[in-house]
Design a protein around this motif. Structure first.
Motif, PDB file in Angstrom:
ATOM      1  N   ALA A  32       0.831  -1.211   0.000  1.00 32.16           N
ATOM      2  CA  ALA A  32       0.000   0.000   0.000  1.00 32.16           C
ATOM      3  C   ALA A  32       0.860   1.253   0.000  1.00 32.16           C
ATOM      4  N   LEU A  33       1.881   1.291   0.837  1.00 35.82           N
ATOM      5  CA  LEU A  33       2.738   2.476   0.888  1.00 35.82           C
ATOM      6  C   LEU A  33       3.521   2.646  -0.411  1.00 35.82           C
ATOM      7  N   THR A  34       3.994   1.545  -0.969  1.00 30.93           N
ATOM      8  CA  THR A  34       4.707   1.600  -2.251  1.00 30.93           C
ATOM      9  C   THR A  34       3.781   2.102  -3.354  1.00 30.93           C
ATOM     10  N   MET A  35       2.529   1.705  -3.307  1.00 35.88           N
ATOM     11  CA  MET A  35       1.533   2.122  -4.287  1.00 35.88           C
ATOM     12  C   MET A  35       1.219   3.618  -4.161  1.00 35.88           C
ATOM     13  N   LEU A  36       1.185   4.126  -2.934  1.00 36.82           N
ATOM     14  CA  LEU A  36       0.800   5.520  -2.699  1.00 36.82           C
ATOM     15  C   LEU A  36       1.839   6.530  -3.173  1.00 36.82           C
ATOM     16  N   VAL A  37       3.114   6.219  -3.032  1.00 34.69           N
ATOM     17  CA  VAL A  37       4.173   7.192  -3.333  1.00 34.69           C
ATOM     18  C   VAL A  37       4.035   7.797  -4.732  1.00 34.69           C
ATOM     19  N   PRO A  38       3.957   7.020  -5.801  1.00 30.34           N
ATOM     20  CA  PRO A  38       3.850   7.643  -7.122  1.00 30.34           C
ATOM     21  C   PRO A  38       2.513   8.340  -7.360  1.00 30.34           C
ATOM     22  N   LEU A  60       0.502  -6.069  14.170  1.00 28.52           N
ATOM     23  CA  LEU A  60       1.696  -5.393  14.686  1.00 28.52           C
ATOM     24  C   LEU A  60       2.741  -5.236  13.583  1.00 28.52           C
ATOM     25  N   GLY A  61       2.818  -6.205  12.694  1.00 30.75           N
ATOM     26  CA  GLY A  61       3.752  -6.105  11.573  1.00 30.75           C
ATOM     27  C   GLY A  61       3.437  -4.926  10.673  1.00 30.75           C
ATOM     28  N   ALA A  62       2.148  -4.690  10.431  1.00 34.66           N
ATOM     29  CA  ALA A  62       1.730  -3.552   9.600  1.00 34.66           C
ATOM     30  C   ALA A  62       2.086  -2.234  10.283  1.00 34.66           C
ATOM     31  N   ILE A  63       1.870  -2.168  11.589  1.00 33.47           N
ATOM     32  CA  ILE A  63       2.223  -0.962  12.338  1.00 33.47           C
ATOM     33  C   ILE A  63       3.735  -0.746  12.291  1.00 33.47           C
ATOM     34  N   GLY A  64       4.499  -1.815  12.368  1.00 38.72           N
ATOM     35  CA  GLY A  64       5.956  -1.731  12.257  1.00 38.72           C
ATOM     36  C   GLY A  64       6.384  -1.165  10.911  1.00 38.72           C
ATOM     37  N   VAL A  65       5.719  -1.591   9.844  1.00 40.14           N
ATOM     38  CA  VAL A  65       6.024  -1.063   8.508  1.00 40.14           C
ATOM     39  C   VAL A  65       5.726   0.435   8.466  1.00 40.14           C
ATOM     40  N   TRP A  70       7.942   6.119   8.498  1.00 38.32           N
ATOM     41  CA  TRP A  70       7.337   7.304   9.102  1.00 38.32           C
ATOM     42  C   TRP A  70       7.653   8.588   8.331  1.00 38.32           C
ATOM     43  N   GLY A  71       8.898   8.800   7.968  1.00 36.97           N
ATOM     44  CA  GLY A  71       9.282  10.007   7.229  1.00 36.97           C
ATOM     45  C   GLY A  71       8.561  10.099   5.892  1.00 36.97           C
ATOM     46  N   GLN A  72       8.495   9.014   5.192  1.00 35.34           N
ATOM     47  CA  GLN A  72       7.805   8.956   3.907  1.00 35.34           C
ATOM     48  C   GLN A  72       6.306   9.216   4.087  1.00 35.34           C
ATOM     49  N   LEU A  73       5.713   8.655   5.141  1.00 38.53           N
ATOM     50  CA  LEU A  73       4.295   8.884   5.424  1.00 38.53           C
ATOM     51  C   LEU A  73       4.020  10.354   5.710  1.00 38.53           C
ATOM     52  N   MET A  74       4.865  10.975   6.524  1.00 39.87           N
ATOM     53  CA  MET A  74       4.662  12.388   6.850  1.00 39.87           C
ATOM     54  C   MET A  74       4.818  13.264   5.611  1.00 39.87           C
TER      55      MET A  74
END
Length: 134
Positions: A32-38, A60-65, A70-74
């Protein structure tokens, strides 16, 4: 655990539409995060519509990802000013309200799943009929 699904598309240059169901695990979150960036890379002061139906608390694994990225999400969140969440799940509505308070310059409102027209009106600056829930 139900199988997670996640999609992210641009409905307009500054309107991201996401659909999520099931329980995100570490693999699904990474995808999901890889998909969102572009998809969000050229957004500025954008809006997001999140359809969240049948969502379960992430593993918990998803929260760890999420924490690892975190920087990329922000950086992605800074591109969005408003998020409308379509859900009938109380815990998702509550989480959206808390995140709206915690993330500077981001306003999140929840709407009933059948109130997409109101949610889109709010995202574009119009006043939804029911006002949504902050």
């Amino acid at each position: 655990m139900t199988q997670p699904t996640f999609t992210a598309t641009l409905d307009a240059p500054n309107l991201l539409v996401m659909d999520v169901t099931g329980q995100m695990d570490s693999v699904a979150m990474e995808i999901a995060l890889t998909m969102l960036v572009p998809v969000v890379k050229d957004m500025r002061h954008g809006a997001a519509l999140l359809r969240a139906e049948g969502v379960e608390w992430p593993t918990l694994g998803a929260i760890g990802v999420e924490l690892r990225h975190w920087g990329q999400l922000m950086a992605m969140i800074r591109k969005v000013d408003k998020i409308a969440v379509l859900t009938d799940q109380g815990w998702v509505r509550n989480l959206a309200a808390v995140e709206s308070l915690l993330v500077p310059n981001l306003e999140i409102r929840s709407f009933a799943p059948d109130a997409e027209a109101d949610a889109r009106a709010w995202l574009t600056g119009g006043a939804p009929e029911d006002g949504g829930t902050p």
